[in-house]
Motif scaffolding. Structure first.
Motif, PDB file in Angstrom:
ATOM      1  N   UNK A  57       0.822  -1.203   0.000  1.00 42.04           N
ATOM      2  CA  UNK A  57       0.000   0.000   0.000  1.00 42.04           C
ATOM      3  C   UNK A  57       0.858   1.257   0.000  1.00 42.04           C
ATOM      4  N   UNK A  58       0.524   2.237   0.839  1.00 46.39           N
ATOM      5  CA  UNK A  58       1.277   3.488   0.868  1.00 46.39           C
ATOM      6  C   UNK A  58       2.585   3.421   1.645  1.00 46.39           C
ATOM      7  N   UNK A  74       9.063  -2.714  -0.284  1.00 44.61           N
ATOM      8  CA  UNK A  74       7.629  -2.871  -0.451  1.00 44.61           C
ATOM      9  C   UNK A  74       7.257  -3.197  -1.891  1.00 44.61           C
ATOM     10  N   UNK A  75       6.296  -4.102  -2.045  1.00 49.40           N
ATOM     11  CA  UNK A  75       5.752  -4.455  -3.358  1.00 49.40           C
ATOM     12  C   UNK A  75       4.237  -4.290  -3.297  1.00 49.40           C
ATOM     13  N   UNK A  76       3.649  -3.772  -4.371  1.00 49.40           N
ATOM     14  CA  UNK A  76       2.188  -3.636  -4.401  1.00 49.40           C
ATOM     15  C   UNK A  76       1.692  -3.723  -5.836  1.00 49.40           C
ATOM     16  N   UNK A  77       0.490  -4.254  -5.987  1.00 52.00           N
ATOM     17  CA  UNK A  77      -0.137  -4.407  -7.294  1.00 52.00           C
ATOM     18  C   UNK A  77      -0.559  -3.066  -7.881  1.00 52.00           C
ATOM     19  N   UNK A  78      -0.790  -2.062  -7.036  1.00 51.10           N
ATOM     20  CA  UNK A  78      -1.343  -0.777  -7.467  1.00 51.10           C
ATOM     21  C   UNK A  78      -0.230   0.242  -7.743  1.00 51.10           C
ATOM     22  N   UNK A  79      -0.053   0.683  -8.979  1.00 47.06           N
ATOM     23  CA  UNK A  79       0.944   1.722  -9.258  1.00 47.06           C
ATOM     24  C   UNK A  79       0.698   3.014  -8.483  1.00 47.06           C
ATOM     25  N   UNK A  80      -0.571   3.364  -8.260  1.00 45.12           N
ATOM     26  CA  UNK A  80      -0.864   4.583  -7.511  1.00 45.12           C
ATOM     27  C   UNK A  80      -0.392   4.462  -6.075  1.00 45.12           C
ATOM     28  N   UNK A  82       2.128   2.591  -5.040  1.00 44.07           N
ATOM     29  CA  UNK A  82       3.586   2.655  -5.080  1.00 44.07           C
ATOM     30  C   UNK A  82       4.060   4.096  -5.209  1.00 44.07           C
ATOM     31  N   UNK A  83       3.376   4.892  -6.009  1.00 42.83           N
ATOM     32  CA  UNK A  83       3.746   6.300  -6.142  1.00 42.83           C
ATOM     33  C   UNK A  83       3.608   7.037  -4.812  1.00 42.83           C
ATOM     34  N   UNK A  84       2.518   6.779  -4.072  1.00 45.05           N
ATOM     35  CA  UNK A  84       2.338   7.399  -2.763  1.00 45.05           C
ATOM     36  C   UNK A  84       3.422   6.947  -1.790  1.00 45.05           C
ATOM     37  N   UNK A  85       3.747   5.664  -1.824  1.00 41.00           N
ATOM     38  CA  UNK A  85       4.768   5.131  -0.915  1.00 41.00           C
ATOM     39  C   UNK A  85       6.128   5.767  -1.186  1.00 41.00           C
ATOM     40  N   UNK A  86       6.485   5.902  -2.445  1.00 37.97           N
ATOM     41  CA  UNK A  86       7.773   6.519  -2.786  1.00 37.97           C
ATOM     42  C   UNK A  86       7.819   7.983  -2.363  1.00 37.97           C
ATOM     43  N   UNK A  91      13.447   7.215   1.249  1.00 40.67           N
ATOM     44  CA  UNK A  91      14.626   6.420   1.554  1.00 40.67           C
ATOM     45  C   UNK A  91      14.412   4.920   1.447  1.00 40.67           C
ATOM     46  N   UNK A  92      13.196   4.486   1.090  1.00 38.25           N
ATOM     47  CA  UNK A  92      12.881   3.061   1.008  1.00 38.25           C
ATOM     48  C   UNK A  92      12.639   2.646  -0.444  1.00 38.25           C
ATOM     49  N   UNK A  93      12.727   1.359  -0.691  1.00 35.60           N
ATOM     50  CA  UNK A  93      12.522   0.818  -2.040  1.00 35.60           C
ATOM     51  C   UNK A  93      11.098   0.278  -2.164  1.00 35.60           C
ATOM     52  N   UNK A  94      10.445   0.653  -3.263  1.00 30.05           N
ATOM     53  CA  UNK A  94       9.095   0.175  -3.555  1.00 30.05           C
ATOM     54  C   UNK A  94       9.019  -0.219  -5.019  1.00 30.05           C
TER      55      UNK A  94
END
Length: 220
Positions: A57-58, A74-80, A82-86, A91-94
């Motif tokens: 998720x985020x 982090x891995x997620x099916x939702x590109x949106x 992943x964009x929020x998480x980044x 400093x983290x990888x998504x």
């Protein structure tokens, strides 16, 4: 068995709700000390090495795993999502992708967290996900997953706020993980809080170690 149309439907639903969902869950773990304790136990007991937050998720639980001392991606099916998480955790990888087909070599990870990320997978399609978790984990690596528990009933569909989801009996999920090569370490059932509808289940599993090679005895 996997269902590409189901994956596309789930991704689209979370893309559409990404900002609202991120706001809803942002500070949730701070209000759930028992849930936090399960994540802390995983972080403390998993072997040394990288861990993956699948269905991140985020990215708030990925960040928590980092704060607990783990090298987390982090891995997620939702590109949106992943964009929020980044944006929230630069400093983290998504990475965007499905949990049933991770871009990782065999035996790469020391741990996998699937925190309420298996709930949208229909019963018939779930075993390959546990097989994929088993593939990417090193022997002795740990798997922690959280889910909505069905309180002894069979697998039950319900109206999740984003897209339809399923509640599982805790023994049923433990059996699926065991069939894929995992050993149960701990479980927790938590009654719903004031703003929750269902009991919550948590399972901490360990990948069975590889059989030790034994040298045959020399005949006398």
């Amino acid at each position: 068995m996997t269902d590409p149309s189901h994956l596309a439907t789930t991704a689209a639903a979370y893309d559409a709700m990404a900002v609202r969902y991120a706001d809803h869950v942002r500070d949730m773990i701070g209000r759930l000390p028992l849930d936090h304790a399960m994540l802390a136990a995983f972080a403390a007991s998993a072997p040394e090495g990288p861990v993956a937050d699948l269905g991140c998720g985020p990215g708030h639980y990925t960040a928590l795993l980092r704060d607990l001392g783990r090298d987390a991606t982090g891995f997620d099916l939702s590109p949106a999502m992943i964009a929020l998480a980044r944006d929230a955790h630069p400093g983290l990888r998504f990475e965007a992708g499905s949990m049933h087909d991770l871009p990782l070599p065999d035996g790469t990870l020391a741990g996998v967290v699937a925190w309420y990320s298996l709930i949208h997978i229909p019963q018939a399609h779930l075993p390959p996900y546990f097989e994929e978790f088993h593939r990417v984990l090193a022997p002795g690596g740990q798997l922690l997953f959280a889910f909505f528990e069905s309180e002894g009933d069979p697998v039950t569909a319900f109206d999740h706020r984003v897209t339809p989801a399923y509640r599982w009996p805790i023994d049923g999920l433990a059996a699926l993980a065991s069939a894929a090569g995992f050993i149960e370490m701990a479980r927790m059932l938590r009654e719903p809080g004031e703003d929750e509808r269902f009991r919550r289940g948590h399972l901490l599993m360990r990948k069975r170690p590889a059989p030790e090679h034994t040298i045959p005895a020399i005949p006398a």
